[in-house]
Design a protein around this motif. Sequence first.
Motif, short mmCIF file in Angstrom:
data_model
loop_
_atom_site.label_atom_id
_atom_site.label_comp_id
_atom_site.label_asym_id
_atom_site.label_seq_id
_atom_site.Cartn_x
_atom_site.Cartn_y
_atom_site.Cartn_z
N GLY A 81 0.78 -1.23 0.00
CA GLY A 81 0.00 0.00 0.00
C GLY A 81 0.81 1.28 0.00
O GLY A 81 0.27 2.37 0.22
N HIS A 82 2.11 1.16 -0.25
CA HIS A 82 2.96 2.34 -0.35
C HIS A 82 2.95 2.86 -1.79
O HIS A 82 2.55 2.14 -2.71
CB HIS A 82 4.38 2.01 0.08
N GLU A 83 3.42 4.08 -1.97
CA GLU A 83 3.49 4.66 -3.31
C GLU A 83 4.86 4.35 -3.93
O GLU A 83 5.89 4.58 -3.30
CB GLU A 83 3.29 6.17 -3.25
N VAL A 84 4.84 3.83 -5.14
CA VAL A 84 6.06 3.59 -5.89
C VAL A 84 6.29 4.79 -6.81
O VAL A 84 5.44 5.14 -7.62
CB VAL A 84 5.97 2.30 -6.72
N ALA A 85 7.44 5.43 -6.64
CA ALA A 85 7.80 6.59 -7.46
C ALA A 85 9.21 6.38 -8.01
O ALA A 85 9.90 5.42 -7.66
CB ALA A 85 7.71 7.88 -6.65
N SER A 86 9.65 7.31 -8.85
CA SER A 86 10.90 7.14 -9.58
C SER A 86 12.03 8.01 -9.01
O SER A 86 11.83 9.18 -8.67
CB SER A 86 10.68 7.51 -11.05
N HIS A 87 13.21 7.41 -8.97
CA HIS A 87 14.43 8.13 -8.59
C HIS A 87 15.40 8.17 -9.77
O HIS A 87 16.61 8.34 -9.61
CB HIS A 87 15.08 7.40 -7.40
N GLY A 88 14.81 7.99 -10.98
CA GLY A 88 15.65 7.87 -12.17
C GLY A 88 16.21 6.47 -12.27
O GLY A 88 15.92 5.60 -11.46
N TYR A 89 17.01 6.23 -13.27
CA TYR A 89 17.56 4.88 -13.46
C TYR A 89 18.97 4.73 -12.90
O TYR A 89 19.25 3.83 -12.12
CB TYR A 89 17.56 4.48 -14.95
N ASN A 90 19.89 5.60 -13.27
CA ASN A 90 21.32 5.39 -12.98
C ASN A 90 21.88 6.21 -11.83
O ASN A 90 23.09 6.19 -11.60
CB ASN A 90 22.15 5.67 -14.23
N HIS A 91 21.04 6.96 -11.13
CA HIS A 91 21.49 7.84 -10.05
C HIS A 91 22.48 8.89 -10.54
O HIS A 91 23.33 9.37 -9.78
CB HIS A 91 22.10 7.06 -8.88
N ALA A 92 22.35 9.27 -11.77
CA ALA A 92 23.15 10.39 -12.30
C ALA A 92 22.42 11.69 -11.96
O ALA A 92 21.20 11.79 -12.16
CB ALA A 92 23.33 10.27 -13.80
N LYS A 93 23.15 12.66 -11.46
CA LYS A 93 22.53 13.95 -11.15
C LYS A 93 21.93 14.55 -12.42
O LYS A 93 22.52 14.48 -13.49
CB LYS A 93 23.57 14.90 -10.57
N ALA A 94 20.77 15.14 -12.29
CA ALA A 94 20.14 15.78 -13.44
C ALA A 94 21.03 16.89 -13.99
O ALA A 94 21.03 17.17 -15.18
CB ALA A 94 18.77 16.34 -13.05
N SER A 95 21.80 17.51 -13.12
CA SER A 95 22.64 18.64 -13.51
C SER A 95 23.85 18.25 -14.33
O SER A 95 24.51 19.12 -14.92
CB SER A 95 23.09 19.39 -12.26
N VAL A 96 24.19 16.96 -14.41
CA VAL A 96 25.34 16.54 -15.21
C VAL A 96 24.91 15.79 -16.46
O VAL A 96 25.75 15.34 -17.24
CB VAL A 96 26.31 15.65 -14.40
N GLN A 97 23.61 15.66 -16.69
CA GLN A 97 23.09 14.99 -17.88
C GLN A 97 22.69 16.02 -18.93
O GLN A 97 22.31 17.14 -18.60
CB GLN A 97 21.87 14.13 -17.52
N THR A 98 22.74 15.61 -20.18
CA THR A 98 22.15 16.44 -21.23
C THR A 98 20.64 16.25 -21.17
O THR A 98 20.13 15.33 -20.52
CB THR A 98 22.65 16.02 -22.62
N ALA A 99 19.92 17.12 -21.86
CA ALA A 99 18.46 17.01 -21.87
C ALA A 99 18.03 15.66 -22.44
O ALA A 99 17.09 15.04 -21.93
CB ALA A 99 17.86 18.15 -22.69
N ALA A 100 18.72 15.20 -23.47
CA ALA A 100 18.37 13.91 -24.08
C ALA A 100 18.66 12.75 -23.13
O ALA A 100 17.86 11.81 -23.00
CB ALA A 100 19.14 13.72 -25.38
N GLU A 101 19.80 12.80 -22.44
CA GLU A 101 20.16 11.74 -21.49
C GLU A 101 19.16 11.70 -20.35
O GLU A 101 18.74 10.62 -19.90
CB GLU A 101 21.56 11.99 -20.95
N PHE A 102 18.79 12.87 -19.86
CA PHE A 102 17.83 12.94 -18.75
C PHE A 102 16.48 12.37 -19.16
O PHE A 102 15.87 11.59 -18.42
CB PHE A 102 17.68 14.39 -18.29
N ALA A 103 16.00 12.75 -20.35
CA ALA A 103 14.71 12.26 -20.83
C ALA A 103 14.71 10.73 -20.93
O ALA A 103 13.74 10.06 -20.57
CB ALA A 103 14.37 12.89 -22.17
N THR A 104 15.80 10.18 -21.43
CA THR A 104 15.92 8.72 -21.54
C THR A 104 15.93 8.07 -20.16
O THR A 104 15.26 7.06 -19.93
CB THR A 104 17.21 8.34 -22.29
#
Length: 282
Positions: A81-104
Motif C-alpha cells: 500500500g505504499h506509493e512507488v515513485a521514480s528516482h531515475g535509473y542510474n542515479h546520475a545527477k540531473a545537472s550533469v546529464q544532457t536534456a536527451a540523457e535525462f529524458a531517456t
Amino acid sequence: MTLPAVRSNALTVDVEDYFHVAAFDTTVSSDNWAKLPQRVERNTERLLEQFDHSQAKATFFILGWVAERYPQLVQKIHAAGHEVASHGYNHAKASVQTAAEFATDISRAKALLEDITGSAVTGYRAPSFSIGKSNEWAFDALAEAGYLYSSSTYPVVHDLYGTPDWPQQPYKRPEGIWECPMPVLNKAGKQWPVAGGGYFRLMPYWLSKKCIDSYLQQSTAPYMFYFHPWEIDPQQPRFNAAPLKSRLRHYTNLHRMSAKLDRLLHDYQWRTVREVYQAYFV
C-alpha cells in the motif's frame, strides 16, 4: 501554539544502495556496482516491517537500477500500500546529464516501475536534489514523460545542492508539473534544512523533533521527511578511500538511525506524497 491533534506528513525513502550515493562518485565506479555486496533489498524489507508496525505509509522513490535487479522488492512495496515513485535509473545527477540523457533516464525508470507494478508512476525525485536554474528544462522532460509531480529541489544553501531563492511551498510549474520542495525552517533570517537525511542522523532526536514541530507551527504546507535504506545499516561495507568529509557524512550514527526512526514513526502520522499533497494536485 498548539499543534493539530492529527496532521499527516509525507514519509519518503530514496531506494538506492550504499554505493550509489553521490558522495562516493569519485571513489566507486558505476561499472563496479554489480560486483559489490548488495544490501538494498534486505534493508528496504526491514523498513517495510518497521513501517507496518507503525501503520505508516510512505512514498518510495526507487532507483531503476535497483528495480531491474529486485522486481520482487518493488512488488512488495506496492502490495503493502505504499506509493512507488521514480528516482531515475542510474542515479546520475540531473545537472550533469544532457536534456536527451535525462529524458531517456526518467522514461526508462518510469516504464520499468510501471511494468513491475502494473500501476502508473507519477512521482519523481532527482538524485541529490539536482534540478535548479541551470537545468530547468528538466521539468519539461518530466511533464513530457507523464509525471505529475517532482520533489527535486531544496530551498537551502548547501555545498552540493540548493535553490534558496525558489519557492518553499508546493507550486505548479509553467511546464505543467507540480514541484514539492523539501521543507525548510525560516529562523533568524535563514532557511534551515529540516527534512531529514543526514541531518537527522547527525543531530540528537530531541533537536530534530523541535525543528519539525517548529515547522508545523510555522507553515501550512505539508511536512516531508526523507532518508535512505542504507542509513539503517551500520554493517555495510566501508569505502576507506573516500574523502574524509564524505565518510563523515555517510557513516556517522548509522547505528542509531533505526531507533531514531522508530521514535519518528511513533511521534507523527505518516502517509504517501500522493495522499498528503492531494489537495494541491487536484
